[in-house]
Design a protein around this motif. Sequence first.
Motif, mmCIF file in Angstrom:
data_model
loop_
_atom_site.group_PDB
_atom_site.id
_atom_site.type_symbol
_atom_site.label_atom_id
_atom_site.label_comp_id
_atom_site.label_asym_id
_atom_site.label_seq_id
_atom_site.Cartn_x
_atom_site.Cartn_y
_atom_site.Cartn_z
ATOM 1 N N SER A 91 0.881 -1.442 -0.050
ATOM 2 C CA SER A 91 0.112 -0.241 -0.096
ATOM 3 C C SER A 91 0.998 1.097 -0.008
ATOM 4 C CB SER A 91 -1.026 0.181 1.178
ATOM 5 O OG SER A 91 -1.943 -1.036 1.032
ATOM 6 N N VAL A 92 1.975 1.189 0.669
ATOM 7 C CA VAL A 92 2.857 2.332 0.691
ATOM 8 C C VAL A 92 3.201 2.857 -0.596
ATOM 9 C CG1 VAL A 92 5.200 3.244 1.667
ATOM 10 C CG2 VAL A 92 3.404 2.253 3.239
ATOM 11 N N VAL A 93 3.938 1.478 -1.290
ATOM 12 C CA VAL A 93 4.390 1.625 -2.627
ATOM 13 C C VAL A 93 3.447 2.223 -3.583
ATOM 14 C CG1 VAL A 93 5.413 0.353 -4.750
ATOM 15 C CG2 VAL A 93 6.181 -0.135 -2.250
ATOM 16 N N ILE A 94 2.158 1.556 -3.628
ATOM 17 C CA ILE A 94 1.292 2.050 -4.554
ATOM 18 C C ILE A 94 0.698 3.519 -4.361
ATOM 19 C CG2 ILE A 94 -1.296 1.705 -5.301
ATOM 20 C CD1 ILE A 94 -0.567 -1.382 -4.909
ATOM 21 N N THR A 95 0.482 3.858 -3.003
ATOM 22 C CA THR A 95 0.040 5.190 -2.452
ATOM 23 C C THR A 95 1.124 6.155 -3.009
ATOM 24 O OG1 THR A 95 -1.191 4.084 -0.932
ATOM 25 C CG2 THR A 95 -0.722 6.559 -0.635
ATOM 26 N N GLY A 96 2.437 6.039 -2.603
ATOM 27 C CA GLY A 96 3.574 6.842 -2.888
ATOM 28 C C GLY A 96 3.686 6.948 -4.353
ATOM 29 N N GLY A 97 3.657 6.076 -5.021
ATOM 30 C CA GLY A 97 3.896 6.303 -6.449
ATOM 31 C C GLY A 97 2.837 7.000 -7.169
ATOM 32 N N ALA A 98 1.661 6.461 -6.764
ATOM 33 C CA ALA A 98 0.442 7.140 -7.382
ATOM 34 C C ALA A 98 0.614 8.724 -7.073
ATOM 35 C CB ALA A 98 -0.981 6.499 -7.138
ATOM 36 N N CYS A 99 0.599 9.000 -5.883
ATOM 37 C CA CYS A 99 0.646 10.314 -5.463
ATOM 38 C C CYS A 99 1.782 11.180 -6.093
ATOM 39 C CB CYS A 99 0.801 10.503 -4.042
ATOM 40 S SG CYS A 99 -0.633 10.088 -2.992
ATOM 41 N N LEU A 100 2.669 10.522 -6.291
ATOM 42 C CA LEU A 100 4.231 11.140 -7.051
ATOM 43 C C LEU A 100 3.689 11.627 -8.412
ATOM 44 C CD1 LEU A 100 7.078 12.149 -7.216
ATOM 45 C CD2 LEU A 100 7.601 9.907 -7.700
ATOM 46 N N LEU A 101 3.230 10.525 -9.054
ATOM 47 C CA LEU A 101 2.324 10.915 -10.505
ATOM 48 C C LEU A 101 1.531 11.568 -10.461
ATOM 49 C CD1 LEU A 101 3.199 9.537 -13.573
ATOM 50 C CD2 LEU A 101 1.472 7.936 -12.859
ATOM 51 N N ILE A 102 0.543 11.729 -9.620
ATOM 52 C CA ILE A 102 -0.324 12.818 -9.606
ATOM 53 C C ILE A 102 0.175 14.073 -9.281
ATOM 54 C CG2 ILE A 102 -2.344 13.817 -8.409
ATOM 55 C CD1 ILE A 102 -3.039 10.801 -7.715
ATOM 56 N N VAL A 103 0.767 14.475 -8.544
ATOM 57 C CA VAL A 103 1.485 15.694 -8.199
ATOM 58 C C VAL A 103 2.542 16.335 -9.538
ATOM 59 C CG1 VAL A 103 3.444 17.078 -6.979
ATOM 60 C CG2 VAL A 103 1.541 15.610 -5.796
ATOM 61 N N VAL A 104 3.349 15.517 -10.115
ATOM 62 C CA VAL A 104 4.282 15.701 -10.872
ATOM 63 C C VAL A 104 3.148 16.197 -12.394
ATOM 64 C CG1 VAL A 104 5.831 14.952 -12.695
ATOM 65 C CG2 VAL A 104 6.220 14.532 -10.399
#
Length: 295
Positions: A91-104
Amino acid sequence: MTTASALEAAPGGRRLHRPRAVTALKVAYRTLIGLVLVIQVYPFVWLVLTSVRDADDFASRNPFSLPASFTLDNFARALAEGNLGHNILNSVVITGGACLLIVVCGMMGAYAIQVLDFRGSRLVRGLFLMGIVVPVQIALIPLFVDYSRVALLDTYQAVIIPLAGFALPMALYLFMSFFGYIPREIYEAASIDGAGPYRIFWRITLPMSLNTIITVVMVNAIFIWNEFIFANTFVLTDELKTIPLGLQNYIGAMGKTDWTATFAAVTITVTPLLLIFLVLSKAMIYGLESGSTKG
């Protein structure tokens, strides 16, 4: 004569009392706030109390009553039987990866549309904002077919990409609203000094957008952390199960559920996100306010 004296004094020596309606309104307002607070806080308190409650006590007595005994065995059982640590990592990997992609993608897209204002930017903005009304369910079957063809099923990318894609329109809207709040004179002054669009983005826009970034991350992280539909569709093995999928491991044969261990697992997964939300709540509120007003 002061205002209070004027209210108390009256012709004929009579005393004028302040309207009781004001006091009654305050009492009603505070009562309503207290009721809302209880409704919001009680489920979490009950969750924590049940997570430290003895399993036999929970099964034999009213589940909503106060615990007669306390134990930490539920947490040990939740970590041992449910593979909870691995689920949290996923969940940490998916949440962090998705949030990073959303912000960028959200920041860069909003910067191009709102600040650079290229030809056709209004059309692009409209196409992105139309994505807000598109339900995620209609993309499940097409994405499943496409992922199976390109061998992306049962990978982190299979969950991260659609989560970021469906969250991008709202993030884009928040960033565009905030960028419109920044005075144009700042960009013009930077351009006169010789700064190009990339330098303006990294040196001016990005540092000023910190609160909006926190807002976008928190709003999406809460949703992604608890997301079930995409993970249940695209994750096929236990190695990549997220927390919502991992909680199914506490359901045994014939539908038997280890409730106290389940509540302990939910407490472990909810508490860190709740603490982060409380710590960053002021920055999140400021980001929402600055993104909804201009001038």
